[in-house]
Motif scaffolding. Structure first.
Motif, PDB file in Angstrom:
ATOM      1  N   ASP A 173      38.941 -16.624 -15.079  1.00 20.36           N
ATOM      2  CA  ASP A 173      38.381 -15.409 -14.493  1.00 20.36           C
ATOM      3  C   ASP A 173      39.454 -14.336 -14.512  1.00 20.36           C
ATOM      4  O   ASP A 173      40.571 -14.561 -14.027  1.00 20.36           O
ATOM      5  CB  ASP A 173      37.994 -15.651 -13.026  1.00 20.36           C
ATOM      6  N   LEU A 174      39.117 -13.184 -15.078  1.00 21.15           N
ATOM      7  CA  LEU A 174      40.068 -12.075 -15.154  1.00 21.15           C
ATOM      8  C   LEU A 174      39.507 -10.884 -14.377  1.00 21.15           C
ATOM      9  O   LEU A 174      38.386 -10.426 -14.658  1.00 21.15           O
ATOM     10  CB  LEU A 174      40.285 -11.680 -16.618  1.00 21.15           C
ATOM     11  N   PHE A 175      40.252 -10.412 -13.401  1.00 24.21           N
ATOM     12  CA  PHE A 175      39.833  -9.268 -12.594  1.00 24.21           C
ATOM     13  C   PHE A 175      40.653  -8.057 -13.025  1.00 24.21           C
ATOM     14  O   PHE A 175      41.883  -8.053 -12.919  1.00 24.21           O
ATOM     15  CB  PHE A 175      40.042  -9.543 -11.111  1.00 24.21           C
ATOM     16  N   ILE A 176      39.962  -7.042 -13.535  1.00 29.58           N
ATOM     17  CA  ILE A 176      40.628  -5.827 -14.009  1.00 29.58           C
ATOM     18  C   ILE A 176      40.363  -4.754 -12.961  1.00 29.58           C
ATOM     19  O   ILE A 176      39.200  -4.446 -12.660  1.00 29.58           O
ATOM     20  CB  ILE A 176      40.046  -5.416 -15.378  1.00 29.58           C
ATOM     21  N   THR A 177      41.430  -4.235 -12.394  1.00 28.15           N
ATOM     22  CA  THR A 177      41.243  -3.302 -11.285  1.00 28.15           C
ATOM     23  C   THR A 177      41.799  -1.925 -11.620  1.00 28.15           C
ATOM     24  O   THR A 177      42.748  -1.791 -12.390  1.00 28.15           O
ATOM     25  CB  THR A 177      41.962  -3.818 -10.018  1.00 28.15           C
ATOM     26  N   SER A 178      41.164  -0.900 -11.040  1.00 26.66           N
ATOM     27  CA  SER A 178      41.772   0.431 -11.044  1.00 26.66           C
ATOM     28  C   SER A 178      41.653   0.905  -9.600  1.00 26.66           C
ATOM     29  O   SER A 178      41.097   0.187  -8.760  1.00 26.66           O
ATOM     30  CB  SER A 178      41.061   1.366 -12.016  1.00 26.66           C
ATOM     31  N   GLU A 179      42.146   2.091  -9.307  1.00 29.11           N
ATOM     32  CA  GLU A 179      42.190   2.513  -7.898  1.00 29.11           C
ATOM     33  C   GLU A 179      40.800   2.471  -7.252  1.00 29.11           C
ATOM     34  O   GLU A 179      40.644   2.096  -6.104  1.00 29.11           O
ATOM     35  CB  GLU A 179      42.780   3.923  -7.813  1.00 29.11           C
ATOM     36  N   TYR A 180      39.769   2.867  -8.027  1.00 28.48           N
ATOM     37  CA  TYR A 180      38.426   2.982  -7.444  1.00 28.48           C
ATOM     38  C   TYR A 180      37.388   2.095  -8.115  1.00 28.48           C
ATOM     39  O   TYR A 180      36.195   2.314  -7.939  1.00 28.48           O
ATOM     40  CB  TYR A 180      37.969   4.448  -7.517  1.00 28.48           C
ATOM     41  N   GLY A 181      37.835   1.125  -8.868  1.00 29.99           N
ATOM     42  CA  GLY A 181      36.846   0.292  -9.547  1.00 29.99           C
ATOM     43  C   GLY A 181      37.391  -1.073  -9.899  1.00 29.99           C
ATOM     44  O   GLY A 181      38.591  -1.351  -9.795  1.00 29.99           O
ATOM     45  N   LEU A 182      36.470  -1.936 -10.275  1.00 34.04           N
ATOM     46  CA  LEU A 182      36.824  -3.337 -10.557  1.00 34.04           C
ATOM     47  C   LEU A 182      35.851  -3.891 -11.588  1.00 34.04           C
ATOM     48  O   LEU A 182      34.664  -3.558 -11.566  1.00 34.04           O
ATOM     49  CB  LEU A 182      36.675  -4.128  -9.246  1.00 34.04           C
ATOM     50  N   CYS A 183      36.368  -4.671 -12.497  1.00 32.68           N
ATOM     51  CA  CYS A 183      35.453  -5.497 -13.282  1.00 32.68           C
ATOM     52  C   CYS A 183      36.048  -6.888 -13.439  1.00 32.68           C
ATOM     53  O   CYS A 183      37.254  -7.095 -13.255  1.00 32.68           O
ATOM     54  CB  CYS A 183      35.060  -4.849 -14.600  1.00 32.68           C
ATOM     55  N   ARG A 184      35.162  -7.816 -13.745  1.00 37.48           N
ATOM     56  CA  ARG A 184      35.560  -9.225 -13.854  1.00 37.48           C
ATOM     57  C   ARG A 184      34.972  -9.781 -15.139  1.00 37.48           C
ATOM     58  O   ARG A 184      33.787  -9.586 -15.401  1.00 37.48           O
ATOM     59  CB  ARG A 184      35.001  -9.981 -12.664  1.00 37.48           C
ATOM     60  N   ILE A 185      35.804 -10.415 -15.915  1.00 36.95           N
ATOM     61  CA  ILE A 185      35.269 -11.138 -17.064  1.00 36.95           C
ATOM     62  C   ILE A 185      35.610 -12.614 -16.913  1.00 36.95           C
ATOM     63  O   ILE A 185      36.685 -12.974 -16.430  1.00 36.95           O
ATOM     64  CB  ILE A 185      35.752 -10.586 -18.426  1.00 36.95           C
ATOM     65  N   THR A 186      34.661 -13.433 -17.321  1.00 38.26           N
ATOM     66  CA  THR A 186      34.815 -14.877 -17.249  1.00 38.26           C
ATOM     67  C   THR A 186      34.790 -15.439 -18.657  1.00 38.26           C
ATOM     68  O   THR A 186      33.926 -15.058 -19.462  1.00 38.26           O
ATOM     69  CB  THR A 186      33.660 -15.478 -16.416  1.00 38.26           C
ATOM     70  N   ILE A 187      35.733 -16.287 -18.942  1.00 41.58           N
ATOM     71  CA  ILE A 187      35.780 -16.945 -20.255  1.00 41.58           C
ATOM     72  C   ILE A 187      35.620 -18.444 -20.003  1.00 41.58           C
ATOM     73  O   ILE A 187      36.553 -19.125 -19.585  1.00 41.58           O
ATOM     74  CB  ILE A 187      37.104 -16.643 -20.983  1.00 41.58           C
ATOM     75  N   PRO A 188      34.409 -18.972 -20.228  1.00 42.12           N
ATOM     76  CA  PRO A 188      34.171 -20.390 -19.931  1.00 42.12           C
ATOM     77  C   PRO A 188      34.899 -21.298 -20.912  1.00 42.12           C
ATOM     78  O   PRO A 188      34.974 -20.986 -22.108  1.00 42.12           O
ATOM     79  CB  PRO A 188      32.648 -20.554 -20.079  1.00 42.12           C
ATOM     80  N   ASN A 189      35.372 -22.436 -20.420  1.00 44.95           N
ATOM     81  CA  ASN A 189      36.010 -23.413 -21.320  1.00 44.95           C
ATOM     82  C   ASN A 189      35.049 -23.881 -22.405  1.00 44.95           C
ATOM     83  O   ASN A 189      35.441 -24.144 -23.534  1.00 44.95           O
ATOM     84  CB  ASN A 189      36.456 -24.640 -20.518  1.00 44.95           C
ATOM     85  N   LYS A 190      33.746 -23.968 -22.046  1.00 45.08           N
ATOM     86  CA  LYS A 190      32.760 -24.502 -22.995  1.00 45.08           C
ATOM     87  C   LYS A 190      32.478 -23.546 -24.140  1.00 45.08           C
ATOM     88  O   LYS A 190      32.079 -23.967 -25.220  1.00 45.08           O
ATOM     89  CB  LYS A 190      31.444 -24.812 -22.270  1.00 45.08           C
ATOM     90  N   THR A 191      32.607 -22.231 -23.888  1.00 41.85           N
ATOM     91  CA  THR A 191      32.335 -21.241 -24.953  1.00 41.85           C
ATOM     92  C   THR A 191      33.489 -20.231 -24.972  1.00 41.85           C
ATOM     93  O   THR A 191      33.314 -19.072 -24.604  1.00 41.85           O
ATOM     94  CB  THR A 191      30.994 -20.513 -24.710  1.00 41.85           C
ATOM     95  N   PRO A 192      34.680 -20.657 -25.399  1.00 42.41           N
ATOM     96  CA  PRO A 192      35.861 -19.799 -25.261  1.00 42.41           C
ATOM     97  C   PRO A 192      35.838 -18.521 -26.105  1.00 42.41           C
ATOM     98  O   PRO A 192      36.667 -17.644 -25.892  1.00 42.41           O
ATOM     99  CB  PRO A 192      37.009 -20.723 -25.696  1.00 42.41           C
ATOM    100  N   THR A 193      34.881 -18.400 -27.022  1.00 42.52           N
ATOM    101  CA  THR A 193      34.830 -17.146 -27.800  1.00 42.52           C
ATOM    102  C   THR A 193      33.794 -16.178 -27.237  1.00 42.52           C
ATOM    103  O   THR A 193      33.605 -15.088 -27.774  1.00 42.52           O
ATOM    104  CB  THR A 193      34.509 -17.419 -29.288  1.00 42.52           C
TER     105      THR A 193
END
Ligand SMILES: CC(C)(COP(=O)(O)OP(=O)(O)OC[C@H]1O[C@@H](n2cnc3c(N)ncnc32)[C@H](O)[C@@H]1OP(=O)(O)O)[C@@H](O)C(=O)NCCC(=O)NCCS
Length: 114
Positions: free
Chosen positions: A11-31
């Motif tokens: 799980d990767l959380f990308i933050t800026s001062e007023y916002g956030l996004c999260r991307i998930t890279i599952p082990n089962k489908t790493p691409t």
């Protein structure tokens, strides 16, 4: 960026001062990365922060060797925006009012090549 590794994947959380996004890279489908959260503080919307977070999510997914970034959203202006950002509809969501969209990252540059 905050990175969590768990049994499911990364799980990767990308933050800026007023916002956030999260991307998930599952082990089962790493691409195939999944954009599971994208939110901007409501007082700071319409200023380009959402665009910057989405661009960064694409770059980081590419950096983790993902070929595709997917997300779930409702139809309407958000789906239209994602289409302008290179996403296409690939199916129905888990909720029938939602759609799954996907962006091929082959044309996204890697961070180190910028
Ligand atoms: C979706 C969200 C993250 C956009 O953040 P933002 O910082 O306002 O986005 P930007 O200012 O970068 O604008 C992004 C694009 O969406 C368009 N847009 C933004 N708000 C819009 C609205 N209310 N109606 C129509 N278009 C809108 C902008 O015109 C822009 O399009 P363009 O770049 O092609 O010109 C923000 O509205 C939000 O946090 N919403 C609540 C959470 C949510 O629904 N997240 C998405 C889950 S799929």
């Amino acid at each position: 960026m905050i990175k969590y590794i768990n049994d499911y994947g990364i799980d990767l959380f990308i933050t800026s001062e007023y916002g956030l996004c999260r991307i998930t890279i599952p082990n089962k489908t790493p691409t195939v990365a999944f954009l599971s959260t994208l939110i901007v503080d409501d007082k700071h919307r319409h200023c380009g922060i959402g665009n910057k977070l989405l661009d960064t999510a694409k770059l980081i997914a590419k950096e983790y060797d993902c070929e595709v970034l997917t997300l779930q959203c409702d139809e309407g202006w958000k789906a239209d925006w994602y289409k302008r950002k290179g996403f296409m509809i690939i199916g129905e969501g888990y909720d029938p009012n939602m759609i799954i969209m996907s962006c091929n990252l082959s044309t996204t540059n890697k961070l180190k090549e910028d």
